[in-house]
Design a protein around this motif. Structure first.
Motif, short mmCIF file in Angstrom:
data_model
loop_
_atom_site.label_atom_id
_atom_site.label_comp_id
_atom_site.label_asym_id
_atom_site.label_seq_id
_atom_site.Cartn_x
_atom_site.Cartn_y
_atom_site.Cartn_z
N ASN A 41 -42.39 3.05 1.50
CA ASN A 41 -42.26 2.70 2.91
C ASN A 41 -40.86 2.12 3.15
O ASN A 41 -40.08 1.96 2.21
CB ASN A 41 -43.38 1.75 3.36
N ALA A 42 -40.55 1.79 4.38
CA ALA A 42 -39.20 1.35 4.75
C ALA A 42 -38.73 0.11 4.00
O ALA A 42 -37.55 -0.01 3.68
CB ALA A 42 -39.13 1.11 6.25
N THR A 43 -39.65 -0.80 3.68
CA THR A 43 -39.24 -2.04 2.99
C THR A 43 -38.91 -1.80 1.53
O THR A 43 -38.34 -2.66 0.88
CB THR A 43 -40.34 -3.11 3.09
N ALA A 86 -39.92 13.63 15.22
CA ALA A 86 -41.02 13.89 16.13
C ALA A 86 -42.36 13.77 15.44
O ALA A 86 -43.21 13.62 15.88
CB ALA A 86 -40.88 15.27 16.75
N GLY A 87 -42.61 13.75 14.28
CA GLY A 87 -43.95 13.75 13.71
C GLY A 87 -44.58 12.38 13.68
O GLY A 87 -44.40 11.57 14.56
N ASN A 88 -45.32 12.12 12.65
CA ASN A 88 -46.02 10.85 12.49
C ASN A 88 -45.28 9.91 11.55
O ASN A 88 -45.90 9.12 10.86
CB ASN A 88 -47.43 11.11 11.94
N VAL A 89 -43.96 10.01 11.51
CA VAL A 89 -43.18 9.14 10.63
C VAL A 89 -43.28 7.71 11.16
O VAL A 89 -43.13 7.47 12.36
CB VAL A 89 -41.70 9.61 10.60
N PRO A 90 -43.56 6.74 10.28
CA PRO A 90 -43.71 5.35 10.72
C PRO A 90 -42.47 4.83 11.45
O PRO A 90 -41.34 5.12 11.06
CB PRO A 90 -43.94 4.59 9.42
N LYS A 91 -42.69 4.01 12.47
CA LYS A 91 -41.60 3.50 13.30
C LYS A 91 -40.59 2.69 12.49
O LYS A 91 -39.39 2.78 12.72
CB LYS A 91 -42.17 2.65 14.43
N ASP A 92 -41.06 1.88 11.53
CA ASP A 92 -40.11 1.08 10.75
C ASP A 92 -39.20 1.96 9.90
O ASP A 92 -38.04 1.62 9.67
CB ASP A 92 -40.82 0.03 9.89
N LEU A 93 -39.69 3.11 9.47
CA LEU A 93 -38.86 4.03 8.71
C LEU A 93 -37.84 4.71 9.62
O LEU A 93 -36.67 4.87 9.25
CB LEU A 93 -39.71 5.09 8.00
N ILE A 94 -38.26 5.07 10.82
CA ILE A 94 -37.33 5.65 11.78
C ILE A 94 -36.19 4.67 12.06
O ILE A 94 -35.02 5.04 12.07
CB ILE A 94 -38.05 6.04 13.09
N GLU A 95 -36.54 3.41 12.24
CA GLU A 95 -35.51 2.38 12.49
C GLU A 95 -34.57 2.24 11.29
O GLU A 95 -33.37 2.06 11.45
CB GLU A 95 -36.15 1.05 12.82
N LYS A 96 -35.10 2.32 10.09
CA LYS A 96 -34.30 2.18 8.88
C LYS A 96 -33.30 3.35 8.78
O LYS A 96 -32.19 3.17 8.30
CB LYS A 96 -35.23 2.18 7.66
N LEU A 97 -33.69 4.53 9.24
CA LEU A 97 -32.84 5.71 9.15
C LEU A 97 -31.91 5.88 10.34
O LEU A 97 -31.07 6.77 10.32
CB LEU A 97 -33.71 6.97 8.96
N LYS A 98 -32.06 5.05 11.37
CA LYS A 98 -31.16 5.13 12.52
C LYS A 98 -29.91 4.36 12.19
O LYS A 98 -29.84 3.14 12.32
CB LYS A 98 -31.82 4.53 13.76
#
Length: 100
Positions: A41-43, A86-98
């Motif tokens: 996960n993102a952490t 666009a899929g079901n990728v967790p929001k915290d992971l999206i933030e980590k990759l932005k």
């Protein structure tokens, strides 16, 4: 690690020589390492660097190459097209990759 590369394939080859050999993929639960059959996960990961590439014939063919290290010591790469969130990728992971 270079500041820039002229193509995605050259970047991947060079970074693999530097030890970033794992192949990460986005999945519903985070980032998956298929060869080790585990999900982070993102952490549990750090984006060391990223590179943007634009398609030669079509500017819509954009890709980001993420250089990733996990808390378990895995070093690898994640290739992702712009707008792929666009899929079901967790929001915290999206933030980590932005990244800017």
């Amino acid at each position: 690690m270079e500041n820039s590369y002229i193509s995605l394939s050259i970047a991947i080859k060079a970074l693999q020589k530097e030890g970033y050999t794992e192949d990460f993929n986005l999945c519903d639960a985070g980032i998956e390492n298929k060869s080790k059959k585990n999900i982070h996960n993102a952490t549990e990961l750090n984006v060391v660097k990223f590179y943007r590439f634009e398609g030669m014939s079509n500017p819509d063919d954009n890709t980001i190459l993420y250089v990733i290290e996990t808390i378990t010591g895995e070093k690898g790469l994640l290739v992702d097209a712009y707008g792929m969130y666009a899929g079901n990728v967790p929001k915290d992971l999206i933030e980590k990759l932005k990244l800017s």
